[in-house]
Design a protein around this motif. Structure first.
Motif, PDB file in Angstrom:
ATOM      1  N   ASN A 187       2.961   2.470   3.062  1.00  0.00           N
ATOM      2  CA  ASN A 187       2.180   2.370   4.300  1.00  0.00           C
ATOM      3  C   ASN A 187       2.204   0.961   4.877  1.00  0.00           C
ATOM      4  OD1 ASN A 187       1.217   5.150   4.232  1.00  0.00           O
ATOM      5  ND2 ASN A 187       0.161   4.481   2.410  1.00  0.00           N
ATOM      6  N   SER A 188       2.213  -0.033   4.004  1.00  0.00           N
ATOM      7  CA  SER A 188       2.292  -1.417   4.455  1.00  0.00           C
ATOM      8  C   SER A 188       2.692  -2.304   3.284  1.00  0.00           C
ATOM      9  CB  SER A 188       0.953  -1.892   5.044  1.00  0.00           C
ATOM     10  OG  SER A 188      -0.028  -1.942   4.019  1.00  0.00           O
ATOM     11  N   GLY A 189       3.139  -3.480   3.605  1.00  0.00           N
ATOM     12  CA  GLY A 189       3.509  -4.428   2.567  1.00  0.00           C
ATOM     13  C   GLY A 189       3.380  -5.846   3.088  1.00  0.00           C
ATOM     14  N   ASN A 245       0.879  -1.166   0.000  1.00  0.00           N
ATOM     15  CA  ASN A 245       0.000   0.000   0.000  1.00  0.00           C
ATOM     16  C   ASN A 245       0.915   1.214   0.000  1.00  0.00           C
ATOM     17  OD1 ASN A 245      -2.619  -1.270   0.195  1.00  0.00           O
ATOM     18  ND2 ASN A 245      -1.977  -1.917   2.225  1.00  0.00           N
ATOM     19  N   VAL A 246       0.835   1.993  -1.085  1.00  0.00           N
ATOM     20  CA  VAL A 246       1.767   3.098  -1.296  1.00  0.00           C
ATOM     21  C   VAL A 246       0.984   4.381  -1.549  1.00  0.00           C
ATOM     22  CG1 VAL A 246       3.686   3.940  -2.701  1.00  0.00           C
ATOM     23  CG2 VAL A 246       3.419   1.490  -2.334  1.00  0.00           C
ATOM     24  N   THR A 247       1.347   5.456  -0.852  1.00  0.00           N
ATOM     25  CA  THR A 247       0.693   6.745  -1.071  1.00  0.00           C
ATOM     26  C   THR A 247       1.196   7.347  -2.376  1.00  0.00           C
ATOM     27  OG1 THR A 247       0.526   7.087   1.308  1.00  0.00           O
ATOM     28  CG2 THR A 247       0.283   9.043  -0.096  1.00  0.00           C
ATOM     29  N   MET A 248       0.282   7.482  -3.354  1.00  0.00           N
ATOM     30  CA  MET A 248       0.613   8.052  -4.664  1.00  0.00           C
ATOM     31  C   MET A 248      -0.461   9.091  -5.007  1.00  0.00           C
ATOM     32  SD  MET A 248       1.632   4.527  -6.679  1.00  0.00           S
ATOM     33  CE  MET A 248       0.205   3.619  -6.071  1.00  0.00           C
ATOM     34  N   THR A 288      -2.303   0.843  -4.521  1.00  0.00           N
ATOM     35  CA  THR A 288      -1.618  -0.430  -4.314  1.00  0.00           C
ATOM     36  C   THR A 288      -0.592  -0.698  -5.402  1.00  0.00           C
ATOM     37  OG1 THR A 288      -3.321  -1.648  -5.529  1.00  0.00           O
ATOM     38  CG2 THR A 288      -3.594  -1.494  -3.135  1.00  0.00           C
ATOM     39  N   VAL A 289       0.430  -1.452  -5.020  1.00  0.00           N
ATOM     40  CA  VAL A 289       1.466  -1.898  -5.951  1.00  0.00           C
ATOM     41  C   VAL A 289       1.649  -3.399  -5.725  1.00  0.00           C
ATOM     42  CG1 VAL A 289       3.889  -1.680  -6.643  1.00  0.00           C
ATOM     43  CG2 VAL A 289       2.637   0.339  -5.833  1.00  0.00           C
TER      44      VAL A 289
END
Length: 73
Positions: free
Chosen positions: A66-68, A9-12, A42-43
């Motif tokens: 944020n999390s992985g 979870n990535v802030t983009m 998400t990535v």
């Protein structure tokens, strides 16, 4: 060695952000697939690389991870 699937979870904020993450991941040797959702923030990465290597590559773009999780290893 079978590829591993990671979910982050990535802030983009914009497509430029997601493109930067995509560029850095697709340049990594051992990455087979990158699926980025700007809408969901998400990535998903399928790769022979270990989790920390993929995480560091995303972090180097300046985006906040944020999390992985490791979906499958």
């Amino acid at each position: 060695m079978s590829p591993k699937h990671y979910h982050f979870n990535v802030t983009m904020a914009c497509s430029g952000c997601s493109n930067a993450v995509n560029r850095v991941l697709t340049k990594l040797p051992g990455v087979q697939n990158v699926d980025i959702s700007l809408e969901k923030q998400t990535v998903d990465v399928t790769s022979d690389l270990d989790y920390d290597t993929v995480l560091q590559a995303i972090s180097k773009t300046g985006k906040k991870v944020n999390s992985g999780t490791i979906v499958s290893a």
